[in-house]
Design a protein around this motif. Structure first.
Motif, PDB file in Angstrom:
ATOM      1  N   HIS A 153      28.523  27.146  16.852  1.00 49.95           N
ATOM      2  CA  HIS A 153      27.906  27.561  15.378  1.00 49.95           C
ATOM      3  C   HIS A 153      27.697  28.827  15.459  1.00 49.95           C
ATOM      4  O   HIS A 153      26.526  29.313  16.662  1.00 49.95           O
ATOM      5  CB  HIS A 153      27.059  26.445  15.593  1.00 49.95           C
ATOM      6  CG  HIS A 153      25.970  26.558  13.686  1.00 49.95           C
ATOM      7  ND1 HIS A 153      26.893  26.151  13.192  1.00 49.95           N
ATOM      8  CD2 HIS A 153      24.573  27.159  13.501  1.00 49.95           C
ATOM      9  CE1 HIS A 153      25.999  26.643  12.057  1.00 49.95           C
ATOM     10  NE2 HIS A 153      24.834  27.017  12.054  1.00 49.95           N
ATOM     11  N   PRO A 154      28.132  30.294  14.433  1.00 48.85           N
ATOM     12  CA  PRO A 154      27.847  29.354  13.439  1.00 48.85           C
ATOM     13  C   PRO A 154      29.573  29.481  13.430  1.00 48.85           C
ATOM     14  O   PRO A 154      30.007  29.449  12.331  1.00 48.85           O
ATOM     15  CB  PRO A 154      27.642  30.146  12.197  1.00 48.85           C
ATOM     16  CG  PRO A 154      27.759  31.439  12.994  1.00 48.85           C
ATOM     17  CD  PRO A 154      26.987  30.664  14.571  1.00 48.85           C
ATOM     18  N   ARG A 155      30.380  29.568  14.450  1.00 50.53           N
ATOM     19  CA  ARG A 155      31.820  30.257  14.608  1.00 50.53           C
ATOM     20  C   ARG A 155      32.846  28.626  13.502  1.00 50.53           C
ATOM     21  O   ARG A 155      31.977  26.742  13.953  1.00 50.53           O
ATOM     22  CB  ARG A 155      32.348  30.421  15.711  1.00 50.53           C
ATOM     23  CG  ARG A 155      31.336  31.725  16.362  1.00 50.53           C
ATOM     24  CD  ARG A 155      32.072  31.535  18.308  1.00 50.53           C
ATOM     25  NE  ARG A 155      30.632  32.780  18.624  1.00 50.53           N
ATOM     26  CZ  ARG A 155      29.516  32.467  18.883  1.00 50.53           C
ATOM     27  NH1 ARG A 155      29.168  31.791  18.814  1.00 50.53           N
ATOM     28  NH2 ARG A 155      28.397  33.653  19.188  1.00 50.53           N
ATOM     29  N   PHE A 209      27.927  39.463  15.431  1.00 54.25           N
ATOM     30  CA  PHE A 209      27.626  38.476  14.830  1.00 54.25           C
ATOM     31  C   PHE A 209      26.618  38.524  16.721  1.00 54.25           C
ATOM     32  O   PHE A 209      27.326  38.088  16.863  1.00 54.25           O
ATOM     33  CB  PHE A 209      27.917  37.077  14.885  1.00 54.25           C
ATOM     34  CG  PHE A 209      27.297  35.918  14.871  1.00 54.25           C
ATOM     35  CD1 PHE A 209      26.997  35.622  13.322  1.00 54.25           C
ATOM     36  CD2 PHE A 209      27.431  35.398  16.210  1.00 54.25           C
ATOM     37  CE1 PHE A 209      25.346  34.893  13.958  1.00 54.25           C
ATOM     38  CE2 PHE A 209      26.686  33.779  16.190  1.00 54.25           C
ATOM     39  CZ  PHE A 209      25.096  33.270  15.203  1.00 54.25           C
ATOM     40  N   ALA A 210      25.592  37.768  15.617  1.00 53.62           N
ATOM     41  CA  ALA A 210      24.210  37.964  17.077  1.00 53.62           C
ATOM     42  C   ALA A 210      23.396  36.634  16.101  1.00 53.62           C
ATOM     43  O   ALA A 210      22.600  37.007  15.368  1.00 53.62           O
ATOM     44  CB  ALA A 210      23.788  39.315  17.400  1.00 53.62           C
ATOM     45  N   VAL A 264      24.810  35.797   9.111  1.00 52.83           N
ATOM     46  CA  VAL A 264      26.382  35.832   8.497  1.00 52.83           C
ATOM     47  C   VAL A 264      26.837  35.826   7.320  1.00 52.83           C
ATOM     48  O   VAL A 264      27.267  37.294   7.037  1.00 52.83           O
ATOM     49  CB  VAL A 264      27.105  34.443   9.296  1.00 52.83           C
ATOM     50  CG1 VAL A 264      28.770  34.474   8.131  1.00 52.83           C
ATOM     51  CG2 VAL A 264      26.955  33.910   9.994  1.00 52.83           C
ATOM     52  N   SER A 265      25.979  35.694   6.129  1.00 52.00           N
ATOM     53  CA  SER A 265      25.387  35.898   5.523  1.00 52.00           C
ATOM     54  C   SER A 265      25.077  36.994   5.290  1.00 52.00           C
ATOM     55  O   SER A 265      25.692  38.334   3.707  1.00 52.00           O
ATOM     56  CB  SER A 265      24.694  35.269   4.584  1.00 52.00           C
ATOM     57  OG  SER A 265      25.229  34.033   4.350  1.00 52.00           O
ATOM     58  N   ALA A 266      24.194  38.014   5.889  1.00 52.03           N
ATOM     59  CA  ALA A 266      23.791  39.719   5.987  1.00 52.03           C
ATOM     60  C   ALA A 266      25.111  40.122   6.342  1.00 52.03           C
ATOM     61  O   ALA A 266      25.139  41.549   5.439  1.00 52.03           O
ATOM     62  CB  ALA A 266      22.852  39.335   6.723  1.00 52.03           C
TER      63      ALA A 266
END
Length: 284
Positions: free
Chosen positions: A98-100, A12-13, A120-122
């Motif tokens: 966020h968004p963890r 995640f980035a 995240v959705s990606a």
């Protein structure tokens, strides 16, 4: 506790200036006490700006959003003024986290990333491989993880098969209509779905012949994973029903324009980030 995390967690980035749906807009930003004390003591122009932006009420400290519901430190180029001038270490807890998310389930701590973040959705949808989770040095499938949690189920139960009758469609929209809307646009989305049910169902029947089954299995599985902290209280059948209905809602929205990633993100923003809204759907 044994930490569990999806295998894409470490990749995640934040998209920062390239994000179309910044979490620095439209969300209330709570500030933990330690960060508030640091901000209030900071000298200079930035310290003055922080003190002017901070507000305290019975629930604690938070930033006052501007007239456009933007964080006062969100620059017009989409970057955070605090990070640009002082570095990420000065962020308050909620902005750093966020968004963890982290949730306890028995002897396990379930870590993850919320789907309201477009990055995240990606990540979730970038592959059609089965969901994998890392628990210490082990790689687990979702069925294997559920078995570890004492909630074994057959692989077939974790597959998404869209089957929506007119009656089920009406009931699904009624359930979502009972949730507290995040904004007026959400209410209009529900109204659009309600106005022409037969047209939506016809689109869904056509979409059922071409949708990406494996990626929808990932959606269903991850929505379930997000709520596994409720496993002991609700039981797996209830959580599975919740995950199926939410995935069906995303499927119906996507049937009209094919933008699954955006409808997934938007659903999460409305439902997943409201404990009350999740409760409503679990109880309906």
């Amino acid at each position: 506790m044994i930490e569990v995390r999806p295998d894409f967690y470490a990749r995640f980035a934040c998209r920062a200036a390239h994000c179309r749906h910044s979490c620095c807009r439209g969300w209330e930003i709570d500030v933990d006490d330690a960060s508030a004390a640091y901000y209030r003591a900071l000298p200079g122009d930035l310290g003055n700006a922080l003190r002017a932006a901070l507000s305290e009420d019975m629930e604690g400290w938070h930033f006052r959003l501007d007239a456009e519901e933007r964080c006062p430190f969100l620059r017009r180029d989409g970057l955070c003024r605090l990070i640009c001038e002082l570095g990420e270490d000065v962020l308050c807890d909620i902005c750093a986290l966020h968004p963890r998310f982290y949730a306890a389930c028995g002897e396990y701590e379930l870590a993850g990333l919320g789907l309201s973040c477009e990055a995240v959705s990606a990540l979730l949808l970038e592959t059609d491989a089965p969901l994998r989770f890392i628990a210490e040095d082990e790689i687990l499938t979702l069925p294997a993880l559920l078995t570890r949690l004492g909630a074994a189920c057959a692989d077939e139960e974790l597959r998404f098969i869209p089957q929506v009758s007119h009656k089920e469609y009406t009931a699904l929209l009624a359930a979502f209509a009972r949730t507290e809307p995040i904004d007026a646009a959400w209410m209009e989305e529900l109204a659009e779905l309600s106005r022409e049910p037969e047209a939506v169902l016809a689109a869904a029947r056509g979409y059922a012949g071409r949708y990406d089954r494996a990626r929808y299995d990932r959606i269903l599985g991850y929505i379930l994973y997000r709520q596994l902290e409720r496993l002991e209280d609700c039981g797996l059948p209830t959580l599975l029903d919740y995950a199926r209905r939410c995935t069906t809602f995303i499927f119906l929205q996507s049937a009209r324009d094919g933008d699954t990633a955006e409808h997934l993100r938007r659903w999460s923003e409305q439902i997943e980030y409201s404990t009350e809204n999740v409760d409503i759907l679990l109880e309906t």
